[in-house]
Design an enzyme around this catalytic site. Structure first.
Site, PDB file in Angstrom:
ATOM      1  CB  CYS A   8      -0.985  -0.009   1.178  1.00 55.47           C
ATOM      2  SG  CYS A   8      -0.277   0.225   2.812  1.00 55.47           S
ATOM      3  CG  ASN A  11       4.414  -1.652   5.144  1.00 54.99           C
ATOM      4  OD1 ASN A  11       5.495  -1.972   5.619  1.00 54.99           O
ATOM      5  ND2 ASN A  11       3.443  -2.527   4.970  1.00 54.99           N
ATOM      6  CB  CYS A  13      -3.645   1.581   6.931  1.00 57.74           C
ATOM      7  SG  CYS A  13      -3.522   3.055   7.967  1.00 57.74           S
ATOM      8  NE  ARG A  14      -4.543   1.277   1.516  1.00 59.67           N
ATOM      9  CZ  ARG A  14      -4.416   1.892   0.352  1.00 59.67           C
ATOM     10  NH1 ARG A  14      -5.349   1.724  -0.568  1.00 59.67           N
ATOM     11  NH2 ARG A  14      -3.377   2.662   0.098  1.00 59.67           N
ATOM     12  CB  SER A  15       0.473  -3.361   2.756  1.00 61.15           C
ATOM     13  OG  SER A  15       1.213  -2.360   3.404  1.00 61.15           O
ATOM     14  CG  ASP A 127      -4.915   4.911   2.944  1.00 60.20           C
ATOM     15  OD1 ASP A 127      -4.974   4.438   4.107  1.00 60.20           O
ATOM     16  OD2 ASP A 127      -3.879   5.423   2.481  1.00 60.20           O
TER      17      ASP A 127
END
Length: 158
Positions: A8, A11, A13-15, A127
Site C-alpha cells: 500500500c 505500509n 494500514c492496508r498492507s 485507505d
C-alpha cells in the site's frame, strides 16, 4: 517457498493488515512452510513504525497476531524475490513501476487485492488512514485473502 508481498502507500494500514490476515490463513491451512508473507509501502514516511492503531485494533478484534509487523519501503529486489505482489489500489500499482530497474529480472505477478473479489463493485481497497473505515477494509482484505490463497493453492498444486 512461495512468497507473497502486500503493498500500500505507507505500509501502516492496508498492507500490514493484508500481511497479518493472509499469514493467519496460511497458518490455519498448515502451509506456513510453503508460503512466506510480507508487506511494504511505496512511500518512505513510516519506515520502522508499527501499524496504525486502527489496523492493530482490527487484528486484535479478530484474533490475528500482529507480531513482527513493521513498515518498510518497497525496493527493486522485491520484484525478483516475490512471486506475488498484491497492491491495494491502482495508484499503488502505478507507483510500483518506479521501483523496477530496467533490465532487472521480474518474476512477480502483480495483482490488486480486489482482483480476487470480482463481485465487488469497488475495485480499490480504500485507505482507512484517511477514511477511518478499518472494519470495511478488514472485510475486503479477509474475503479477498480467502480467494488469493485458493488461487495460489491451485496454481502451485498445494
Amino acid at each position: 517457498m512461495i512468497k507473497v508481498l502486500f503493498v500500500c502507500l505507507g505500509n501502516i494500514c492496508r498492507s500490514p493488515m493484508g500481511e497479518a490476515v493472509f499469514r493467519h490463513k496460511v497458518i490455519e491451512a498448515g502451509l506456513e512452510g510453503q508460503i512466506q508473507v510480507d508487506s511494504a509501502g511505496t512511500g518512505d514516511w513510516h519506515i520502522g513504525d508499527k501499524p496504525h492503531k486502527g489496523t492493530l485494533g482490527m487484528l486484535s478484534h479478530h484474533g490475528i497476531d500482529d507480531q513482527g509487523l513493521f513498515a518498510r519501503q518497497v525496493n527493486s529486489r522485491d520484484f525478483s524475490d516475490f512471486d506475488y505482489i498484491i497492491a491495494m489500489d491502482a495508484s499503488n500499482v502505478t507507483n510500483l513501476q518506479s521501483f523496477v530497474q530496467q533490465g532487472e529480472l521480474n518474476k512477480a505477478n502483480i495483482y490488486k487485492m480486489l482482483d480476487f473479489l470480482p463481485e465487488s463493485t469497488v475495485k480499490d481497497v480504500p485507505d482507512p488512514y484517511f477514511t477511518g473505515n478499518f472494519e470495511e477494509v478488514y472485510d475486503m482484505i479477509n474475503k479477498s485473502s480467502d480467494r488469493l490463497l485458493a488461487h495460489i493453492r491451485n496454481q502451485h498444486q498445494i
